[in-house]
Design a protein around this motif. Structure first.
Motif, PDB file in Angstrom:
ATOM      1  N   ALA A  92      74.585  21.058  22.474  1.00 36.53           N
ATOM      2  CA  ALA A  92      73.144  21.085  22.218  1.00 36.53           C
ATOM      3  C   ALA A  92      72.811  20.214  21.019  1.00 36.53           C
ATOM      4  O   ALA A  92      73.559  20.166  20.044  1.00 36.53           O
ATOM      5  N   ARG A  93      71.685  19.494  21.122  1.00 35.60           N
ATOM      6  CA  ARG A  93      71.267  18.665  19.993  1.00 35.60           C
ATOM      7  C   ARG A  93      70.804  19.545  18.841  1.00 35.60           C
ATOM      8  O   ARG A  93      70.974  19.237  17.686  1.00 35.60           O
ATOM      9  N   GLN A  94      70.205  20.665  19.192  1.00 35.49           N
ATOM     10  CA  GLN A  94      69.715  21.575  18.156  1.00 35.49           C
ATOM     11  C   GLN A  94      70.136  23.003  18.509  1.00 35.49           C
ATOM     12  O   GLN A  94      69.512  23.631  19.361  1.00 35.49           O
ATOM     13  N   PRO A  95      71.190  23.523  17.893  1.00 39.02           N
ATOM     14  CA  PRO A  95      71.663  24.866  18.241  1.00 39.02           C
ATOM     15  C   PRO A  95      70.586  25.919  18.020  1.00 39.02           C
ATOM     16  O   PRO A  95      69.868  25.882  17.025  1.00 39.02           O
ATOM     17  N   ARG A  96      70.475  26.841  18.977  1.00 33.58           N
ATOM     18  CA  ARG A  96      69.487  27.902  18.885  1.00 33.58           C
ATOM     19  C   ARG A  96      70.180  29.250  18.748  1.00 33.58           C
ATOM     20  O   ARG A  96      71.372  29.383  19.033  1.00 33.58           O
ATOM     21  N   HIS A 124      75.085  27.104  21.162  1.00 35.93           N
ATOM     22  CA  HIS A 124      74.094  28.066  20.693  1.00 35.93           C
ATOM     23  C   HIS A 124      74.795  29.341  20.228  1.00 35.93           C
ATOM     24  O   HIS A 124      75.889  29.662  20.687  1.00 35.93           O
ATOM     25  N   ASP A 190      65.690  32.641  18.329  1.00 38.93           N
ATOM     26  CA  ASP A 190      64.695  31.746  18.912  1.00 38.93           C
ATOM     27  C   ASP A 190      64.257  32.248  20.285  1.00 38.93           C
ATOM     28  O   ASP A 190      63.146  31.993  20.722  1.00 38.93           O
ATOM     29  N   THR A 296      58.905  24.700  23.997  1.00 40.05           N
ATOM     30  CA  THR A 296      59.896  23.934  23.226  1.00 40.05           C
ATOM     31  C   THR A 296      61.229  24.650  23.163  1.00 40.05           C
ATOM     32  O   THR A 296      62.273  24.031  23.044  1.00 40.05           O
ATOM     33  N   GLU A 297      61.222  25.987  23.253  1.00 41.25           N
ATOM     34  CA  GLU A 297      62.482  26.722  23.179  1.00 41.25           C
ATOM     35  C   GLU A 297      63.366  26.412  24.383  1.00 41.25           C
ATOM     36  O   GLU A 297      64.580  26.267  24.259  1.00 41.25           O
ATOM     37  N   LYS A 300      65.098  22.951  24.302  1.00 46.32           N
ATOM     38  CA  LYS A 300      66.225  22.773  23.379  1.00 46.32           C
ATOM     39  C   LYS A 300      67.494  23.444  23.883  1.00 46.32           C
ATOM     40  O   LYS A 300      68.544  23.285  23.285  1.00 46.32           O
TER      41      LYS A 300
END
Ligand SMILES: [Zn+2]
Length: 301
Positions: A92-96, A124, A190, A296-297, A300
């Motif tokens: 993932a580019r942005q870990p959630r 994540h 998130d 948006t969630e 990601k």
């Protein structure tokens, strides 16, 4: 006497076949697909370079005898690395942060086991909450251990168990709201996953209501599908679990205390995933009803 090299070759072939057939199951056993991939890439490359060196250099007799083993070892390791690449998923580019809440020890594996394993492999962070030890459905100690094993297999960062009264969770509504509020404050998730209201099990409904009350200020709540979901369960969010269905089946099987239950069989688990996959125009999927979901969630994840 069987040569050590023959044994090594048999071992390597078995290893590659197991990796190819077991896919995500195999890699979850080794827990760290990324680590496995790197180790195999380094080992494979080293062995193949060593083999080439033995051809072109003045290699010692023992080294030349091991040529075939080195070649097969290198190819096997690279094969495993490629298989791991296929099942490991893109990071993932942005870990959630994901908080998954269930009423009973096997609920998360049955409803969203593929999703959680996929999230973990993508980088994540997933935390689990289970509200009861399932005393009315089996041995509570065994069920709690099974839940820990299932969570570890999926790769959850943490799993917290509460012993609210099984089959009577509505009586603990206020306490459940309290522990879910505390978990939300602690993990700052998130996305929150919980039971659906369209479920005939009273404990699942109780956890659904408690989650909605505790997460009243939260922007993204998805309700998953349990085997006891009613015909009113009407999903509009689907997670593709291709490459993760084997992992889900294995996570469900870890609940050995519950194996006799008809909804625990691999056939049933695969059948539901296939049905939801058809709805999602994918091979297999897990289905969710959104309470609300910030777009948006999902982008990601
Ligand atoms: Zn349940």
């Amino acid at each position: 006497m069987v040569s050590i090299y023959v044994l090594l070759i048999v071992f390597l072939i078995t290893f590659v076949v197991a990796a190819a057939l077991g896919r995500s199951w195999f890699h979850r056993r080794l827990r760290r697909p990324e680590l496995l991939r790197r180790i195999c890439l380094v080992a494979g490359s080293t062995l193949l370079v060593a083999n080439l060196a033995s051809v072109f250099l003045e290699a010692p007799e023992l080294w030349r005898t091991a040529d075939l083993t080195l070649t097969l070892g290198g190819l096997a390791s690279l094969g495993v690395a490629l298989t791991a690449l296929r099942t490991g998923g893109a990071p993932a580019r942005q870990p959630r942060r994901v908080l998954a809440i269930g009423a009973h020890p096997d609920d998360l594996e049955l409803a969203c086991g593929g999703t959680l394993a996929k999230f973990v492999d993508s980088g994540h962070e997933v935390q689990g909450l289970v509200m009861s030890d399932g005393t009315r459905g089996g041995d509570p100690l065994e069920r709690s251990l099974d839940a820990q094993r299932g969570a570890a297999f999926m790769g959850l960062t943490g799993m917290t168990h509460y012993n609210f009264t099984d089959t009577d969770l509505f009586r603990h509504s206020q306490e459940m709201v309290g522990v879910i509020e505390a978990a939300i404050a602690r993990y700052n998730p998130d996305i929150i996953l919980t039971h659906s209201n369209h479920d005939q099990h009273q404990d699942h409904q109780a956890v659904h209501m408690a989650t909605l009350r505790a997460a009243r200020q939260h922007h993204s709540i998805l309700c998953y599908e349990s085997p006891s979901a009613t015909r009113d369960f009407s999903p509009s969010v689907f997670i593709d679990i291709d490459d993760y269905l084997d992992a889900k089946v294995q996570a469900v099987r870890m609940h050995s205390d519950q194996r006799a239950k008809p909804y625990m069989t691999p056939e049933r688990v695969r059948g539901i995933a296939s049905f939801r996959g058809g709805q999602a125009r994918r091979r297999v999927a897990e289905a969710y009803e959104p309470v609300r979901l910030l777009s948006t969630e999902m982008e990601k994840l």
